[in-house]
Design a protein around this motif. Sequence first.
Motif, short mmCIF file in Angstrom:
data_model
loop_
_atom_site.label_atom_id
_atom_site.label_comp_id
_atom_site.label_asym_id
_atom_site.label_seq_id
_atom_site.Cartn_x
_atom_site.Cartn_y
_atom_site.Cartn_z
N ASN A 159 -4.63 9.56 12.40
CA ASN A 159 -5.76 8.89 11.77
C ASN A 159 -6.40 9.74 10.69
OD1 ASN A 159 -5.69 6.45 13.15
ND2 ASN A 159 -7.12 7.10 14.74
N ASP A 160 -6.60 11.01 10.97
CA ASP A 160 -7.31 11.87 10.04
C ASP A 160 -6.55 12.05 8.74
OD1 ASP A 160 -9.56 13.76 9.49
OD2 ASP A 160 -7.92 15.21 9.41
N SER A 161 -5.24 12.32 8.85
CA SER A 161 -4.46 12.49 7.62
C SER A 161 -4.39 11.19 6.84
CB SER A 161 -3.06 13.00 7.96
OG SER A 161 -2.36 12.09 8.79
N GLY A 162 -4.25 10.05 7.55
CA GLY A 162 -4.20 8.77 6.86
C GLY A 162 -5.48 8.48 6.10
N ARG A 163 -6.61 8.68 6.76
CA ARG A 163 -7.89 8.39 6.11
C ARG A 163 -8.11 9.30 4.91
NH1 ARG A 163 -13.28 9.99 6.29
NH2 ARG A 163 -14.77 8.28 5.93
N ARG A 164 -7.75 10.57 5.02
CA ARG A 164 -7.97 11.50 3.92
C ARG A 164 -7.08 11.18 2.72
NH1 ARG A 164 -10.57 16.02 4.18
NH2 ARG A 164 -8.96 17.37 3.27
N PHE A 165 -5.83 10.80 2.97
CA PHE A 165 -4.97 10.42 1.85
C PHE A 165 -5.45 9.13 1.20
CE2 PHE A 165 -1.69 13.52 3.09
CZ PHE A 165 -1.26 13.92 1.84
N LEU A 166 -5.98 8.20 1.99
CA LEU A 166 -6.53 6.96 1.43
C LEU A 166 -7.73 7.27 0.55
CD1 LEU A 166 -8.89 4.55 1.95
CD2 LEU A 166 -6.63 3.93 1.11
N ILE A 167 -8.64 8.10 1.02
CA ILE A 167 -9.82 8.47 0.23
C ILE A 167 -9.40 9.21 -1.03
CG2 ILE A 167 -11.90 9.90 0.23
CD1 ILE A 167 -12.20 9.16 3.21
N TRP A 168 -8.40 10.05 -0.91
CA TRP A 168 -7.89 10.74 -2.09
C TRP A 168 -7.40 9.74 -3.13
CZ3 TRP A 168 -8.05 15.40 -4.23
CH2 TRP A 168 -7.15 15.69 -5.26
N ALA A 169 -6.65 8.73 -2.69
CA ALA A 169 -6.16 7.71 -3.61
C ALA A 169 -7.32 6.95 -4.27
CB ALA A 169 -5.23 6.75 -2.88
N LEU A 170 -8.37 6.68 -3.50
CA LEU A 170 -9.54 6.00 -4.07
C LEU A 170 -10.23 6.89 -5.10
CD1 LEU A 170 -11.16 4.34 -0.91
CD2 LEU A 170 -9.57 3.34 -2.56
N CYS A 171 -10.31 8.18 -4.84
CA CYS A 171 -10.90 9.11 -5.80
C CYS A 171 -10.12 9.14 -7.11
CB CYS A 171 -10.98 10.51 -5.20
SG CYS A 171 -12.24 10.73 -3.94
N ILE A 172 -8.80 9.07 -7.02
CA ILE A 172 -7.97 9.08 -8.22
C ILE A 172 -8.20 7.82 -9.05
CG2 ILE A 172 -5.58 9.08 -9.04
CD1 ILE A 172 -6.85 11.76 -7.78
N GLY A 173 -8.58 6.72 -8.38
CA GLY A 173 -8.85 5.48 -9.10
C GLY A 173 -10.29 5.32 -9.54
N ALA A 174 -11.14 6.30 -9.28
CA ALA A 174 -12.57 6.20 -9.60
C ALA A 174 -12.81 6.25 -11.11
CB ALA A 174 -13.34 7.32 -8.91
#
Length: 343
Positions: A61-76
């Motif tokens: 869960n932790d790695s999944g959530r962090r990679f998802l947030i990273w992807a959102l940051c790249i799209g900011a």
Amino acid sequence: MISKGVAGRLELPDSPIEDFSFFEKCASGTTSQADLSPNLVIGTRPFYNGVAADGLVSYDNDSGRRFLIWALCIGATNPDKCVEVEFYGQKILATFEADCSDLVFKGLCRVVIDVDDGYTLLGVTFKSETGIEAFSNDAQTLLDQPLVDYGGYGKVMKDSLTAFGRLWDAGLGSFLEQLWSNYCDLYISHSGYSLGGCLSQMAAVRFQKEQWWPADQMFYYGFGVPRCGNEDFAFYMDESVADAYRINWIQDNVPSFPTTSCLSGSSAQLGSCTTSYFHCCKTVHYSVYTSSLVNSFQQCDIPEDTVCQALTPTASDHSKYFQTTPADVDSLTCTDTKTFPDA
């Protein structure tokens, strides 16, 4: 300081890294996996918990959530600020952008190359499409596109090929070639959300075509990713990385498209189903999510396993990964305060 390649322009400095003392060993061929830490750390916390017993990485869960947030940051709207605030210690090496408003992406295409502060992991992350709610509501129609050849490595969605080519020609290809000569022994993470996940798959396969980083140094995380190409492409994608995970959220409808007529009883096979779309990768499916649960998902090793597919595909679930919102995808603007406190 790394310059940006934007819409076809690239200004590379003579040296993208201030200190080449470690990386110079790549050119001489003296590096080895022993030079690298087995625990890849992003900033002050690991993206994932060590090396998997049967591969490079395991999913939680932790790695999944962090990679998802990273992807959102790249799209900011301000990815540099997002990375600074949400992932302290990360260094963005380069950003490449291209106008994809005439494609299914409906806006700016972007890819960000980063390295962690320990110089163990390079990240290659692609921005998702613009207008995520409109996209998911009309995904079946928008993703109904012909398959086109991907340089002898299977076939991919027409608009994805065009978008990837624009980013490659905007300087991504030449920059990666330069990185390979200096970062040859680092691990590589490929990641992306929605259609960004398809571009990320194409990058992983392209790395193998160019004979850059070997598969056992690379892994992939894709979130809400549609079928990106035919079964041959899925096969090459599976062969290009040590571990690959597609994460599907609750009843997200996007991974159901484009539809497939291929048989679904095994992993992708070369030459088996060349005229229809097919998923790659292991599938991680969340039917329920509670942050307090260590693992609240099911994993399927067969990519088209119906056990890990949505029973009643729902457009709104496409923008709710790990309790995020459509605004986190389409209009995220980071400030000095963390948007995602647990990242």
